[in-house]
Scaffold this motif. Structure first.
Motif, short mmCIF file in Angstrom:
data_model
loop_
_atom_site.label_atom_id
_atom_site.label_comp_id
_atom_site.label_asym_id
_atom_site.label_seq_id
_atom_site.Cartn_x
_atom_site.Cartn_y
_atom_site.Cartn_z
N GLY A 80 0.83 -1.20 0.00
CA GLY A 80 0.00 0.00 0.00
C GLY A 80 0.86 1.24 0.00
O GLY A 80 2.08 1.17 0.13
N ASN A 102 -3.83 1.01 -3.35
CA ASN A 102 -4.51 0.56 -2.13
C ASN A 102 -5.81 -0.20 -2.37
O ASN A 102 -6.26 -0.93 -1.49
N THR A 129 -5.95 -3.24 5.88
CA THR A 129 -6.58 -1.95 5.61
C THR A 129 -5.99 -0.91 6.57
O THR A 129 -4.80 -0.75 6.64
N SER A 130 -6.82 -0.23 7.33
CA SER A 130 -6.32 0.76 8.30
C SER A 130 -7.46 1.24 9.17
O SER A 130 -8.61 1.35 8.72
N GLY A 133 -9.35 3.99 7.81
CA GLY A 133 -10.41 3.72 6.85
C GLY A 133 -11.80 3.74 7.46
O GLY A 133 -12.79 3.61 6.74
N LYS A 147 -8.66 3.08 1.85
CA LYS A 147 -8.71 1.95 2.78
C LYS A 147 -10.15 1.59 3.12
O LYS A 147 -10.48 0.40 3.29
N ALA A 172 -7.29 -4.16 10.21
CA ALA A 172 -7.04 -2.72 10.19
C ALA A 172 -6.05 -2.32 11.27
O ALA A 172 -6.40 -2.30 12.45
#
Length: 269
Positions: A80, A102, A129-130, A133, A147, A172
């Protein structure tokens, strides 16, 4: 039998930590990098060339693993790119690149591995992901959006592939001590910009959070636990308690109250 694992973006940071941890646990790990020769001496697992922006390189890497191992059990979409800046002042080409890396990149990787997993009637795809997000963060709006899009795409994809015995999970992370800030695209802080003061202050805060972030080994341990779970959840969050609690607050607080909380946190008037 040892599980065969593919990790995109496996040469540094969270990807490398996951690769080293899984290798110690007995997995056969293949990491990837756009320039694997630069990192081959520093990794305890194999590195293949793969650029998520180049579908042909994805196909070649996946084919090489299957040819050598005869199967592919776990795919971890970790590659990413970070991006910061006022959305108004962020170049359109950088916005597109962030989404291509991403979101579109992980989708291309998934499409490349599904035929093998469908043939096996098994497989587990984990998308990194994060926590960012889960909310629109000032001066990280494009990163948050890319994300978030991967989170939602995973939810739909997961339902589509369940019938083939394939699992799909989101993980995440919050802030971890990695080199992500060095590779992040920063829209320049312009002297004549109306966002100059607020963006500059927020940028400094973000960099401090990364520097003070948690050990990536924590993320690796969670990923291993997920791989070993027979019926994993759809979403996992890994990070500091306050970062995870911020998601809960967004769910229960009125929108404008939560917005004021973020504005206060980032010291934006």
């Amino acid at each position: 039998m040892s599980k065969v694992v593919l990790i995109t973006g496996g040469s540094s940071g969270i990807g490398k930590a996951i690769g080293e941890y899984l290798t110690k646990k007995g997995c056969i790990v293949y990491g990837t990098s756009r320039s694997p020769q630069k990192y081959s001496d520093s990794c305890s697992f194999s590195l293949l060339r793969l650029d998520v922006l180049q579908p042909e390189s994805i196909s070649e890497a996946v084919s090489e693993i299957i040819k050598k191992e005869g199967k592919l059990d776990v795919v971890i979409n970790n590659a990413g790119v970070g991006i910061t800046g006022p959305i108004e002042e962020t170049p359109s080409e950088e916005i597109k690149k962030a989404f291509e890396t991403n979101l579109y990149g992980p989708i291309e990787v998934i499409k490349a591995v599904l035929p093998q997993m469908r043939q096996q009637k098994s497989g587990h795809i984990i998308n990194i992901t994060s926590i960012a997000g889960y909310m629109g963060l000032p001066y990280r709006g494009i990163y948050s959006a890319s994300k978030a899009a991967l989170e939602i795409t995973t939810e739909a994809f997961r339902m589509e592939v369940q019938q083939f015995g394939i699992k799909m999970t989101n993980v995440a992370p919050g802030d971890f001590a990695t080199n992500i800030a060095a590779g992040r695209y920063h829209a320049p802080v312009l002297d004549d910009s109306p966002y100059k003061t607020a963006y500059s202050n927020t940028l400094n805060m973000m960099n401090e959070h990364v520097d003070q972030g948690e050990d990536p080994k924590k993320m690796a341990a969670v990923v291993y636990k997920i791989i070993e779970t027979g019926n994993p959840r759809i979403h996992y969050k890994v990070g500091a308690s306050l970062q995870k609690f911020s998601i809960v607050l967004k769910r229960i607080l009125p929108d404008k109250v939560y917005e004021r909380m973020l504005l206060k946190h980032y010291k934006i008037k």
